[in-house]
Design a protein around this motif. Structure first.
Motif, PDB file in Angstrom:
ATOM      1  N   TYR A   1       0.848  -1.205   0.000  1.00 33.93           N
ATOM      2  CA  TYR A   1       0.000   0.000   0.000  1.00 33.93           C
ATOM      3  C   TYR A   1       0.877   1.246   0.000  1.00 33.93           C
ATOM      4  O   TYR A   1       1.904   1.306   0.687  1.00 33.93           O
ATOM      5  CB  TYR A   1      -0.918   0.022   1.223  1.00 33.93           C
ATOM      6  CG  TYR A   1      -2.044  -0.980   1.154  1.00 33.93           C
ATOM      7  CD1 TYR A   1      -2.931  -0.971   0.076  1.00 33.93           C
ATOM      8  CD2 TYR A   1      -2.223  -1.930   2.154  1.00 33.93           C
ATOM      9  CE1 TYR A   1      -3.973  -1.891   0.007  1.00 33.93           C
ATOM     10  CE2 TYR A   1      -3.267  -2.857   2.092  1.00 33.93           C
ATOM     11  CZ  TYR A   1      -4.128  -2.817   1.013  1.00 33.93           C
ATOM     12  OH  TYR A   1      -5.155  -3.722   0.936  1.00 33.93           O
ATOM     13  N   GLY A   2       0.488   2.225  -0.788  1.00 35.61           N
ATOM     14  CA  GLY A   2       1.251   3.467  -0.873  1.00 35.61           C
ATOM     15  C   GLY A   2       2.296   3.467  -1.967  1.00 35.61           C
ATOM     16  O   GLY A   2       2.874   4.517  -2.256  1.00 35.61           O
ATOM     17  N   GLU A   3       2.539   2.313  -2.566  1.00 32.20           N
ATOM     18  CA  GLU A   3       3.531   2.249  -3.642  1.00 32.20           C
ATOM     19  C   GLU A   3       2.826   2.125  -4.993  1.00 32.20           C
ATOM     20  O   GLU A   3       1.652   1.783  -5.077  1.00 32.20           O
ATOM     21  CB  GLU A   3       4.486   1.076  -3.407  1.00 32.20           C
ATOM     22  CG  GLU A   3       5.339   1.281  -2.163  1.00 32.20           C
ATOM     23  CD  GLU A   3       6.490   0.293  -2.083  1.00 32.20           C
ATOM     24  OE1 GLU A   3       6.732  -0.433  -3.068  1.00 32.20           O
ATOM     25  OE2 GLU A   3       7.148   0.271  -1.025  1.00 32.20           O
ATOM     26  N   ARG A   4       3.608   2.399  -6.035  1.00 34.62           N
ATOM     27  CA  ARG A   4       3.017   2.421  -7.373  1.00 34.62           C
ATOM     28  C   ARG A   4       3.254   1.100  -8.101  1.00 34.62           C
ATOM     29  O   ARG A   4       4.279   0.433  -7.936  1.00 34.62           O
ATOM     30  CB  ARG A   4       3.581   3.590  -8.181  1.00 34.62           C
ATOM     31  CG  ARG A   4       3.133   4.935  -7.615  1.00 34.62           C
ATOM     32  CD  ARG A   4       3.551   6.087  -8.450  1.00 34.62           C
ATOM     33  NE  ARG A   4       2.911   6.179  -9.746  1.00 34.62           N
ATOM     34  CZ  ARG A   4       1.652   6.535  -9.953  1.00 34.62           C
ATOM     35  NH1 ARG A   4       0.878   6.817  -8.909  1.00 34.62           N
ATOM     36  NH2 ARG A   4       1.156   6.623 -11.172  1.00 34.62           N
TER      37      ARG A   4
ATOM     38  N   THR B   1      -1.088   4.406  -7.640  1.00 32.31           N
ATOM     39  CA  THR B   1      -0.689   4.149  -6.256  1.00 32.31           C
ATOM     40  C   THR B   1      -1.723   3.239  -5.613  1.00 32.31           C
ATOM     41  O   THR B   1      -2.933   3.488  -5.730  1.00 32.31           O
ATOM     42  CB  THR B   1      -0.582   5.467  -5.469  1.00 32.31           C
ATOM     43  OG1 THR B   1       0.371   6.319  -6.113  1.00 32.31           O
ATOM     44  CG2 THR B   1      -0.156   5.209  -4.036  1.00 32.31           C
ATOM     45  N   ARG B   2      -1.258   2.199  -4.951  1.00 41.07           N
ATOM     46  CA  ARG B   2      -2.175   1.255  -4.307  1.00 41.07           C
ATOM     47  C   ARG B   2      -2.684   1.836  -2.989  1.00 41.07           C
ATOM     48  O   ARG B   2      -1.894   2.236  -2.121  1.00 41.07           O
ATOM     49  CB  ARG B   2      -1.474  -0.083  -4.055  1.00 41.07           C
ATOM     50  CG  ARG B   2      -2.404  -1.158  -3.516  1.00 41.07           C
ATOM     51  CD  ARG B   2      -1.653  -2.446  -3.204  1.00 41.07           C
ATOM     52  NE  ARG B   2      -2.568  -3.479  -2.750  1.00 41.07           N
ATOM     53  CZ  ARG B   2      -2.269  -4.417  -1.860  1.00 41.07           C
ATOM     54  NH1 ARG B   2      -1.039  -4.462  -1.344  1.00 41.07           N
ATOM     55  NH2 ARG B   2      -3.152  -5.312  -1.498  1.00 41.07           N
TER      56      ARG B   2
ATOM     57  N   GLY C   1      -3.590   8.582  -8.246  1.00 41.20           N
ATOM     58  CA  GLY C   1      -2.448   8.971  -9.072  1.00 41.20           C
ATOM     59  C   GLY C   1      -2.356   8.203 -10.372  1.00 41.20           C
ATOM     60  O   GLY C   1      -1.275   7.751 -10.762  1.00 41.20           O
TER      61      GLY C   1
END
Length: 361
Positions: free
Chosen positions: A302-305, A329-330, A344
């Motif tokens: 989570y929070g990464e692309r 972005t997850r 995003g």
């Protein structure tokens, strides 16, 4: 067993029971589509016995590219008749020939109920006329636009946008021609906006940017329009903030992110602050996303692309593991929902060996 597939839009089924019912529907010889019944013979597992959860959808191959050539009739589950079909819809043709899916009337009705509930959360007006500058023709977004306007008591005015033509001329280096086409669309928008009581505007970010360059059109929007629904391409956070705070300060701005291959859209999450990114939630468990590392074929933290994978599971259509051209972005889903929310959104530069061109859609 398959009654769970017919629940109203606002009743969330148990995700595992839902998946098991969907497998029974799509892979039972009496109800499944010719396409999936043929495909089942090539699988090394039995969907009716082995697929018991949303996670098990990963067992299926991505068959989306086959939809360029499959006879559309073969996609219709046998339990439906042709009279149940709303239409045949195509992907944007961003990479190669377009892909086709069928949409049934019952699915569109459920999707529309869910979408309208989202619009209510953002205060979209009732009984207002809508103006949309968007692809109509074979694209489902045009159908959803018209039905959304009607469902909320409005007339739907459309200006047809041909995204395939724009991308073609950009690919050929004819940017001036693409610019002229985009301005032609804005000219048509202006005529409708000046003469009709438009309360809702549906438009893509590149065209909204062009609209915002014309002060007289900005005044018209601020005078008449109560809400703008944007989608079709990315809208960065800074530009979104400028629209919300400086250019259209009293107009509701609402985003959606969709694909014909999921027969619908994901909607902007309500209740976030101006500092939060625009998060899109799906109509889970019917439409679900996963944000993955495409090489490892597993979700990123989570929070990464990562790259977006889309699933559609309903009575009307089964289409799992469609790897989209978009990065995102997850984001954690809302409580009780399966799959990922995303933020995003931006396209990859190349997809399936072809350059990705956004154009005006």
């Amino acid at each position: 067993m398959t009654d769970i597939l017919d629940l109203p839009f606002d009743v969330t089924p148990d995700p595992d029971e839902f998946i098991k019912a969907a497998m029974e529907w799509h892979f039972n010889p009496e109800t499944g589509s010719p396409f999936w019944l043929r495909k089942a013979e090539t699988l090394d597992f039995d969907p009716r016995a082995d697929v018991k959860s949303h996670h098990d959808l990963w067992l299926f191959p991505n068959v989306t590219n086959e939809l360029r050539d499959v006879p559309a009739r073969d996609l219709l589950p046998r339990a439906y008749g042709i009279g149940d079909v709303l239409g045949v819809f195509e992907s944007g043709g961003t990479t190669g020939a377009p892909k086709r899916v069928l949409c049934t009337k019952d699915w569109m009705a459920k999707l529309l109920d869910w979408s309208c509930a989202n619009l209510d959360l953002f205060g979209f007006p009732q009984d207002a006329d809508w103006l949309g500058v968007l692809p109509t023709g074979p694209h489902i977004v045009g159908e959803l636009f018209r039905r959304s306007a009607a469902a909320r008591g409005g007339l739907g005015f459309t200006i047809d946008l041909d995204p395939r033509w724009v991308k073609k001329v950009i690919a050929q280096g004819r940017q001036r021609e693409a610019d002229a086409y985009a301005e032609h669309l804005i000219d048509q928008l202006e005529f409708v906006l000046r003469t009709q009581p438009i309360g809702v505007l549906t438009i893509t970010p590149p065209l909204l940017e062009r609209l915002a360059r014309r002060p007289e059109l900005v005044d018209l929007v601020n005078d008449k329009v109560k809400a703008i629904r944007w989608g079709g391409t990315q809208l960065d956070q800074d530009t979104r903030d400028v629209y919300k705070n400086d250019i259209f300060p009293d107009v509701t701005l609402y985003g959606h992110y969709g694909s014909t291959m999921i027969l619908g859209i994901a909607g902007e999450r309500a209740g976030l602050t101006d500092d939060d990114p625009c998060v899109f939630d799906t109509f889970s468990p019917y439409v679900t996303f996963a944000v993955i590392d495409p090489k490892a074929r597993r979700p990123v933290p989570y929070g990464e692309r990562g790259q977006v994978v889309m699933n559609h599971v309903s009575k009307a259509l089964f289409l799992p593991n469609n790897l989209e051209r978009d990065l995102a972005t997850r984001i954690e889903p809302l409580p009780g929902k399966v799959g990922d929310a995303v933020a995003g959104i931006a396209p990859v530069t190349r997809f399936e060996e072809e350059e990705v061109i956004e154009g005006v859609y």
